[in-house]
Enzyme design. Sequence first.
Site, mmCIF file in Angstrom:
data_model
loop_
_atom_site.group_PDB
_atom_site.id
_atom_site.type_symbol
_atom_site.label_atom_id
_atom_site.label_comp_id
_atom_site.label_asym_id
_atom_site.label_seq_id
_atom_site.Cartn_x
_atom_site.Cartn_y
_atom_site.Cartn_z
ATOM 1 N N ASP A 101 13.063 41.677 -16.558
ATOM 2 C CA ASP A 101 13.553 40.960 -17.733
ATOM 3 C C ASP A 101 14.658 40.022 -17.259
ATOM 4 O O ASP A 101 15.561 40.456 -16.520
ATOM 5 C CB ASP A 101 14.157 41.930 -18.752
ATOM 6 C CG ASP A 101 13.115 42.730 -19.515
ATOM 7 O OD1 ASP A 101 11.926 42.678 -19.149
ATOM 8 O OD2 ASP A 101 13.499 43.416 -20.482
ATOM 9 N N SER A 241 23.145 40.978 -12.866
ATOM 10 C CA SER A 241 22.672 40.789 -11.506
ATOM 11 C C SER A 241 21.591 39.715 -11.474
ATOM 12 O O SER A 241 21.196 39.194 -12.508
ATOM 13 C CB SER A 241 22.138 42.107 -10.945
ATOM 14 O OG SER A 241 23.118 43.128 -11.062
#
Length: 280
Positions: A101, A241
């Site tokens: 995602d 991240s």
Amino acid sequence: MREIYKEGTPPKSVRFLYKSKIGAPLLRLLTCRFVSRLAGKYLDSRVSRRKIKGYVKRHSINVAEYEKKDYRSFNEFFTRKILPECRPFDETPQAFVSPCDCKLTVFPIAEKSEFTVKGFRYTVRSLLKNDELAEKYRGGVAVICRLSVSDYHRYHYLDDGEKGENISIKGRYHTVQPVALERRRVFAENSREYTVLHTAHFGDVTQVEVGAMMVGRIVNNHGAHRFSRGEEKGRFEFGGSTIVLLVEKDKVVFDEELYTNTANGFETAVKCGERIGTAI
């Protein structure tokens, strides 16, 4: 038509760190590895469970999509597993899918193995610290997959194939929010880990996992390994991240809307397993 994101006003704390002279010394401290290790110890502890309820509410997380579990720490919740039916993988062999995602952008890699993000020029060599491997991606494509803190933080293999060992590169832990990308060469400065995926349909794809501020730990499940499309590859522990995918020249045609959105300064929201391109 996929949902798109334009950079909004960054939080005051992030603006202070990256846009003020006073914040610069604090930024150097917060991006150090030992600070992230200390934060990680707290987020791995049972005491950190108290953060979960507020986090779910603040980020509007749909917990019904995830496995039901009594989480022992905040990090255990952050790396929660999603129900397979909520992230179906496109099983078409020629479909190049997103491994996670994310908010996605795509950048052509020039003949000098360079690509530009937020005005900063990156070289594949600086990203991988491997001259021979960098040459493989001349004229190819760099796909930037930015995970925000509310996203599903596990990532999966995008095809069938085999991989080599994981290569770790030590570095700092800058945030991956757009404001930081405008000030620092984040992908070349942050701690990261990469491996070459010898895929069945897309040639050799190098996947680079990039850590981020306040832990951003990278946990890969395998060393050298034969993998299957959709199999879990690893996870990021707390912190927004990024995954960078390096794709060889003339291997994949990416969806035109991804290039258009990137050129217009937008990120494109995609889900793990969703097709974003097609094998040539």
